[in-house]
Scaffold this motif. Structure first.
Motif, PDB file in Angstrom:
ATOM      1  N   UNK A 263      -0.336 -11.358   8.811  1.00 59.21           N
ATOM      2  CA  UNK A 263       0.109 -10.064   9.350  1.00 59.21           C
ATOM      3  C   UNK A 263      -0.714  -8.938   8.732  1.00 59.21           C
ATOM      4  N   UNK A 264      -0.907  -8.998   7.422  1.00 56.94           N
ATOM      5  CA  UNK A 264      -1.691  -7.965   6.741  1.00 56.94           C
ATOM      6  C   UNK A 264      -3.143  -7.992   7.203  1.00 56.94           C
ATOM      7  N   UNK A 265      -3.669  -9.195   7.388  1.00 58.69           N
ATOM      8  CA  UNK A 265      -5.066  -9.350   7.812  1.00 58.69           C
ATOM      9  C   UNK A 265      -5.312  -8.705   9.171  1.00 58.69           C
ATOM     10  N   UNK A 266      -4.328  -8.786  10.056  1.00 56.35           N
ATOM     11  CA  UNK A 266      -4.492  -8.260  11.408  1.00 56.35           C
ATOM     12  C   UNK A 266      -4.135  -6.788  11.538  1.00 56.35           C
ATOM     13  N   UNK A 267      -3.827  -6.160  10.404  1.00 55.91           N
ATOM     14  CA  UNK A 267      -3.482  -4.737  10.400  1.00 55.91           C
ATOM     15  C   UNK A 267      -4.695  -3.894  10.009  1.00 55.91           C
TER      16      UNK A 267
ATOM     17  N   UNK B 232       6.424  -4.698  -5.077  1.00 55.63           N
ATOM     18  CA  UNK B 232       5.589  -5.900  -5.020  1.00 55.63           C
ATOM     19  C   UNK B 232       4.638  -5.852  -3.833  1.00 55.63           C
ATOM     20  N   UNK B 233       5.090  -5.275  -2.724  1.00 57.87           N
ATOM     21  CA  UNK B 233       4.235  -5.240  -1.538  1.00 57.87           C
ATOM     22  C   UNK B 233       2.975  -4.416  -1.775  1.00 57.87           C
TER      23      UNK B 233
ATOM     24  N   UNK C  69      -4.330  -6.708  -2.335  1.00 59.77           N
ATOM     25  CA  UNK C  69      -5.026  -7.994  -2.220  1.00 59.77           C
ATOM     26  C   UNK C  69      -5.538  -8.228  -0.808  1.00 59.77           C
ATOM     27  N   UNK C  70      -4.932  -7.569   0.180  1.00 54.23           N
ATOM     28  CA  UNK C  70      -5.387  -7.717   1.568  1.00 54.23           C
ATOM     29  C   UNK C  70      -6.686  -6.959   1.814  1.00 54.23           C
ATOM     30  N   UNK C  71      -7.021  -6.031   0.907  1.00 53.37           N
ATOM     31  CA  UNK C  71      -8.257  -5.271   1.055  1.00 53.37           C
ATOM     32  C   UNK C  71      -8.261  -4.355   2.267  1.00 53.37           C
ATOM     33  N   UNK C  72      -7.080  -3.830   2.595  1.00 51.55           N
ATOM     34  CA  UNK C  72      -6.950  -2.920   3.732  1.00 51.55           C
ATOM     35  C   UNK C  72      -6.742  -1.486   3.247  1.00 51.55           C
ATOM     36  N   UNK C  73      -6.777  -0.543   4.193  1.00 52.77           N
ATOM     37  CA  UNK C  73      -6.494   0.842   3.863  1.00 52.77           C
ATOM     38  C   UNK C  73      -4.994   0.991   3.607  1.00 52.77           C
ATOM     39  N   UNK C  74      -4.642   1.505   2.440  1.00 54.89           N
ATOM     40  CA  UNK C  74      -3.249   1.734   2.087  1.00 54.89           C
ATOM     41  C   UNK C  74      -2.970   3.234   2.130  1.00 54.89           C
ATOM     42  N   UNK C  75      -1.873   3.601   2.771  1.00 56.77           N
ATOM     43  CA  UNK C  75      -1.440   4.994   2.782  1.00 56.77           C
ATOM     44  C   UNK C  75      -0.042   5.032   2.173  1.00 56.77           C
ATOM     45  N   UNK C  76       0.126   5.822   1.116  1.00 61.24           N
ATOM     46  CA  UNK C  76       1.379   5.794   0.367  1.00 61.24           C
ATOM     47  C   UNK C  76       1.894   7.186   0.048  1.00 61.24           C
ATOM     48  N   UNK C  77       3.216   7.270  -0.128  1.00 63.70           N
ATOM     49  CA  UNK C  77       3.825   8.495  -0.642  1.00 63.70           C
ATOM     50  C   UNK C  77       3.368   8.712  -2.084  1.00 63.70           C
ATOM     51  N   UNK C  78       3.434   9.956  -2.519  1.00 67.11           N
ATOM     52  CA  UNK C  78       2.994  10.302  -3.868  1.00 67.11           C
ATOM     53  C   UNK C  78       4.173  10.224  -4.830  1.00 67.11           C
TER      54      UNK C  78
ATOM     55  N   UNK D 238     -11.386   0.240   0.734  1.00 63.91           N
ATOM     56  CA  UNK D 238     -10.991  -1.153   0.916  1.00 63.91           C
ATOM     57  C   UNK D 238     -11.540  -2.041  -0.199  1.00 63.91           C
ATOM     58  N   UNK D 239     -12.786  -1.829  -0.558  1.00 65.44           N
ATOM     59  CA  UNK D 239     -13.403  -2.611  -1.623  1.00 65.44           C
ATOM     60  C   UNK D 239     -12.685  -2.382  -2.948  1.00 65.44           C
ATOM     61  N   UNK D 240     -12.386  -1.129  -3.250  1.00 63.07           N
ATOM     62  CA  UNK D 240     -11.704  -0.802  -4.496  1.00 63.07           C
ATOM     63  C   UNK D 240     -10.272  -1.304  -4.529  1.00 63.07           C
ATOM     64  N   UNK D 241      -9.643  -1.337  -3.350  1.00 66.00           N
ATOM     65  CA  UNK D 241      -8.273  -1.856  -3.276  1.00 66.00           C
ATOM     66  C   UNK D 241      -8.237  -3.321  -3.694  1.00 66.00           C
ATOM     67  N   UNK D 242      -9.167  -4.101  -3.177  1.00 64.91           N
ATOM     68  CA  UNK D 242      -9.216  -5.520  -3.513  1.00 64.91           C
ATOM     69  C   UNK D 242      -9.535  -5.715  -4.994  1.00 64.91           C
ATOM     70  N   UNK D 243     -10.434  -4.901  -5.523  1.00 66.32           N
ATOM     71  CA  UNK D 243     -10.781  -4.991  -6.945  1.00 66.32           C
ATOM     72  C   UNK D 243      -9.585  -4.651  -7.822  1.00 66.32           C
ATOM     73  N   UNK D 244      -8.809  -3.666  -7.403  1.00 61.89           N
ATOM     74  CA  UNK D 244      -7.614  -3.280  -8.162  1.00 61.89           C
ATOM     75  C   UNK D 244      -6.606  -4.418  -8.208  1.00 61.89           C
TER      76      UNK D 244
END
Length: 211
Positions: A5-9, A36-37, A43-52, A95-101
């Motif tokens: 699901x994450x991969x296809x997002x 946890x999500x 780990x999905x290496x996608x763009x994450x948008x989050x509340x502050x 995306x690259x930095x997300x996966x590294x994190x």
């Protein structure tokens, strides 16, 4: 199915309120949450948008490994989504930095930070782990049992938040170690918890109890 699901997002959202309470009308846990999500998203290496929120922003950094929405208004979310569509951000870098994190926050690395302390390798200690039948608690217990001679005490209320069979199977595996013991207990029952602390004198406590 979650990885697929994450991969296809294209974008993974983490909208939160600035006031969050779980089982309490007075305690605001918003600034202490570490969902946890969030680590699944990284780990999905996608763009994450989050509340502050303070706890989340210890891991997520705006324009580095995510996009942080400053205000708790839907108009701001709409604005940031439009910014994505307009290529305002360097999405490949994010995306690259997300996966590294994500690689910096594996449970193996967290356990190693503790085990790399020279004194912990040679002393037999008493360690209490709450939520021992959960995914994180179980893996942490198992890792410590394999790497140290310390006495591990597990606590869990084995609720039906998800399959109790899975939790019982995990405990069965942990009980194969002679230095592991378990008590079915709800940590909200303070009187029982105080008795255990008084009797055992733990050197470390790791709290993974959550729902």
């Amino acid at each position: 199915n979650v990885p697929n699901i994450l991969k296809n997002s294209d974008v993974l959202l983490m909208p939160y309120s600035k006031n969050v309470s779980v089982r309490s009308a007075t305690l605001n846990t918003a600034d202490y949450c570490s969902p946890l999500k969030m680590f699944d998203y990284l780990a999905a290496g996608k763009i994450i948008m989050s509340s502050k929120l303070s706890g989340i922003c210890e891991v997520l950094k705006h324009k580095e490994n995510s996009i942080i929405v400053d205000e708790f208004k839907h108009e701001m979310w709409e604005l940031e989504l439009n910014n994505l569509l307009k290529d305002v951000y360097d999405t490949k870098k994010i995306q690259k930095n997300a996966f590294s994190t994500a690689n910096e926050y594996t449970w193996v690395k967290r356990a190693n930070k503790i085990l790399n302390k020279n004194w912990i390798k040679y002393y037999i200690m008493k360690i209490l782990i709450t939520g021992a039948a959960g995914f994180i608690g179980y893996n942490f217990c198992h890792y410590l049992l394999k790497k140290t001679n310390s006495k591990i005490f597990g606590i869990d209320n084995i609720n039906n938040y998800y399959s109790t069979r899975i939790k019982l199977d995990r405990l069965k595996e942990l009980k194969r170690f002679n230095n592991f013991s378990f008590k079915k207990l709800d940590i909200r029952k303070n009187s029982f918890l105080k008795k255990i602390f008084k009797r055992q004198k733990f050197d470390f406590v790791f709290n993974f109890a959550a729902q």
